[in-house]
Scaffold this motif. Structure first.
Motif, PDB file in Angstrom:
ATOM      1  N   SER A 112       0.856  -1.177   0.000  1.00 49.06           N
ATOM      2  CA  SER A 112       0.000   0.000   0.000  1.00 49.06           C
ATOM      3  C   SER A 112       0.895   1.230   0.000  1.00 49.06           C
ATOM      4  N   ILE A 113       0.455   2.259  -0.686  1.00 48.41           N
ATOM      5  CA  ILE A 113       1.207   3.514  -0.721  1.00 48.41           C
ATOM      6  C   ILE A 113       0.345   4.606  -0.102  1.00 48.41           C
ATOM      7  N   ARG A 114       0.866   5.221   0.943  1.00 43.28           N
ATOM      8  CA  ARG A 114       0.129   6.260   1.653  1.00 43.28           C
ATOM      9  C   ARG A 114       0.862   7.589   1.473  1.00 43.28           C
ATOM     10  N   THR A 115       0.143   8.615   1.003  1.00 43.20           N
ATOM     11  CA  THR A 115       0.744   9.932   0.816  1.00 43.20           C
ATOM     12  C   THR A 115       0.353  10.829   1.975  1.00 43.20           C
ATOM     13  N   MET A 116       1.349  11.331   2.680  1.00 44.01           N
ATOM     14  CA  MET A 116       1.097  12.221   3.808  1.00 44.01           C
ATOM     15  C   MET A 116       0.515  13.549   3.314  1.00 44.01           C
TER      16      MET A 116
ATOM     17  N   GLY B 299       9.693  10.846  -0.887  1.00 40.96           N
ATOM     18  CA  GLY B 299       9.093  12.153  -0.656  1.00 40.96           C
ATOM     19  C   GLY B 299       8.095  12.072   0.477  1.00 40.96           C
ATOM     20  N   LYS B 300       6.830  12.477   0.212  1.00 36.56           N
ATOM     21  CA  LYS B 300       5.780  12.410   1.234  1.00 36.56           C
ATOM     22  C   LYS B 300       5.082  11.059   1.247  1.00 36.56           C
ATOM     23  N   GLN B 301       5.512  10.155   0.370  1.00 32.96           N
ATOM     24  CA  GLN B 301       4.858   8.857   0.271  1.00 32.96           C
ATOM     25  C   GLN B 301       5.502   7.832   1.206  1.00 32.96           C
ATOM     26  N   LEU B 302       4.644   6.999   1.799  1.00 30.26           N
ATOM     27  CA  LEU B 302       5.096   5.890   2.617  1.00 30.26           C
ATOM     28  C   LEU B 302       4.652   4.602   1.940  1.00 30.26           C
ATOM     29  N   ILE B 303       5.613   3.765   1.580  1.00 27.15           N
ATOM     30  CA  ILE B 303       5.331   2.508   0.904  1.00 27.15           C
ATOM     31  C   ILE B 303       5.330   1.405   1.955  1.00 27.15           C
ATOM     32  N   ILE B 304       4.170   0.750   2.123  1.00 30.08           N
ATOM     33  CA  ILE B 304       3.969  -0.227   3.196  1.00 30.08           C
ATOM     34  C   ILE B 304       3.861  -1.621   2.591  1.00 30.08           C
ATOM     35  N   ASN B 305       4.687  -2.537   3.038  1.00 34.98           N
ATOM     36  CA  ASN B 305       4.638  -3.933   2.607  1.00 34.98           C
ATOM     37  C   ASN B 305       4.425  -4.833   3.817  1.00 34.98           C
ATOM     38  N   GLY B 306       3.509  -5.784   3.675  1.00 33.34           N
ATOM     39  CA  GLY B 306       3.236  -6.720   4.764  1.00 33.34           C
ATOM     40  C   GLY B 306       1.992  -7.521   4.463  1.00 33.34           C
ATOM     41  N   THR B 307       1.514  -8.289   5.432  1.00 34.83           N
ATOM     42  CA  THR B 307       0.267  -9.015   5.239  1.00 34.83           C
ATOM     43  C   THR B 307      -0.873  -8.008   5.145  1.00 34.83           C
ATOM     44  N   GLU B 308      -1.972  -8.447   4.580  1.00 35.13           N
ATOM     45  CA  GLU B 308      -3.116  -7.543   4.426  1.00 35.13           C
ATOM     46  C   GLU B 308      -3.556  -6.982   5.774  1.00 35.13           C
ATOM     47  N   GLU B 309      -3.570  -7.834   6.802  1.00 37.18           N
ATOM     48  CA  GLU B 309      -3.988  -7.401   8.133  1.00 37.18           C
ATOM     49  C   GLU B 309      -3.039  -6.333   8.683  1.00 37.18           C
ATOM     50  N   ALA B 310      -1.729  -6.567   8.533  1.00 37.83           N
ATOM     51  CA  ALA B 310      -0.740  -5.612   9.058  1.00 37.83           C
ATOM     52  C   ALA B 310      -0.799  -4.282   8.314  1.00 37.83           C
TER      53      ALA B 310
END
Length: 345
Positions: free
Chosen positions: A25-29, A61-72
């Motif tokens: 998932s990619i989250r932009t602050m 940059g302002k993006q946070l790239i999140i890798n993990g199980t769907e629950e996490a």
């Protein structure tokens, strides 16, 4: 029968494999300020998330790239949403705020995160707000509002002393009390008082240092000094409380695990009209001579059902120091429990 069992095991393994499948998932602050607060200087906060939530994080940059199980990944997203709401309230996010959000999430109490920051107790001498830091402190704050006597029992690092002093200062500023009285038992912990230099006050002052430190942090050194001179604030060993009735005062007994049963009874019965009394202690750090029963443990059992007395228990999840301190306390608690179980066998 054998084929049926085999197929069942196969299905369970497939299901387990699917639930552990990684997602991204990619989250932009919403702002550079929020990104800096959440990521930390040179991404120093990211290992906190990674260790606690079992995710892998990278920034762009302002993006946070999140890798993990769907629950996490979903849990990470919910925590980030809470931190964003905190930022919208113009509250600067600190590493401790991130740790608190993660702990609340793990206990299915994330919905309480924002509400905690709505409870401003008072402000320090620099004008910065002092608020509760976790659910344990929130319960403690509420208990003091609703009761004349409150026991705060739990490990070091949960902020019991500082929060109690902050509530006392707030009550003094509002005119609810006329003075603050802070006391601790002067129990020898490796040093003999008779060999320390000075009179009795000078001998016990080192034992009272945490109380001074809390006052300095909230009121500043100069203002604290003036209030001590006027005796609006009194810091004294527990022995000085005998024979007194404490009216219109906010009274705090710290390190109460080192009181005897007689001392605890003496202290509690000093309560006067218009007063509040807080008894803080950690029953895992008793320095009394072997065979002497702790007044805190006895008082907890004796007064637990008395109306008007609140009992608040902190645990390792309420520790507001470095996250490793919480793990250390948990490890010791586990070891002590194992030792007791082995002794009982």
């Amino acid at each position: 029968m054998i084929k049926s069992t085999y197929n069942k095991l196969k299905l369970e393994r497939v299901h387990e494999s699917l639930t552990k499948e990684l997602t991204q998932s990619i989250r932009t602050m919403s702002s550079d300020e929020l990104a800096m607060s959440v990521f930390g200087a040179q991404n120093s906060n990211l290992p906190i998330f990674e260790d606690e939530l079992d995710v892998t994080l990278n920034t762009r940059g302002k993006q946070l790239i999140i890798n993990g199980t769907e629950e996490a990944v979903l849990e990470m997203g919910e925590i980030l949403s809470q931190l964003e709401q905190l930022s919208e309230k113009k509250i600067a996010i600190q590493p401790m705020d991130i740790i608190n959000a993660i702990r609340l999430s793990k206990n299915d109490k994330l919905d309480q995160f924002i509400r905690m920051y709505e409870k401003e107790i008072t402000r320090d001498y620099n004008g910065r707000p002092i608020r509760v830091k976790n659910v344990g402190q929130s319960d403690y704050f509420q208990a003091v509002k609703n009761n004349d006597i409150v026991f705060g029992i739990g490990p070091a690092g949960t902020g019991k002393t500082f929060l109690a002093v902050a509530m006392a200062v707030a009550a003094l500023r509002r005119g609810e009390v006329k003075r603050i009285i802070l006391t601790r038992p002067a129990v020898e912990a490796g040093e003999n008082l008779g060999f320390l230099p000075g009179d009795l006050k000078e001998k016990v002052d080192p034992y009272l240092r945490p109380l001074y430190d809390s006052l300095y942090q909230i009121l500043g050194v100069e203002h604290t000094g003036r209030l001590l001179e006027r005796e609006t604030i009194e810091i004294a060993p527990l022995a000085y409380m005998r024979g007194r009735t404490l009216d219109d005062a906010f009274v705090i007994l710290d390190e109460a695990q080192n009181t005897t049963i007689q001392q605890m009874k003496m202290f509690i019965t000093r309560l006067g009209f218009g007063s509040k009394m807080i008894v803080n202690g950690d029953i895992t750090q008793i320095d009394l001579p072997r065979g002497t029963k702790s007044g805190l443990i006895h008082g907890q059992r004796t007064l637990n059902q008395v109306d008007g007395i609140g009992m608040v228990h902190f645990d390792s999840s309420d520790v507001i120091r470095h996250p490793l301190v919480s793990k250390v306390i948990t490890a010791y608690e586990k070891q002590e429990k194992t030792g007791k179980e082995n002794n009982e066998k």
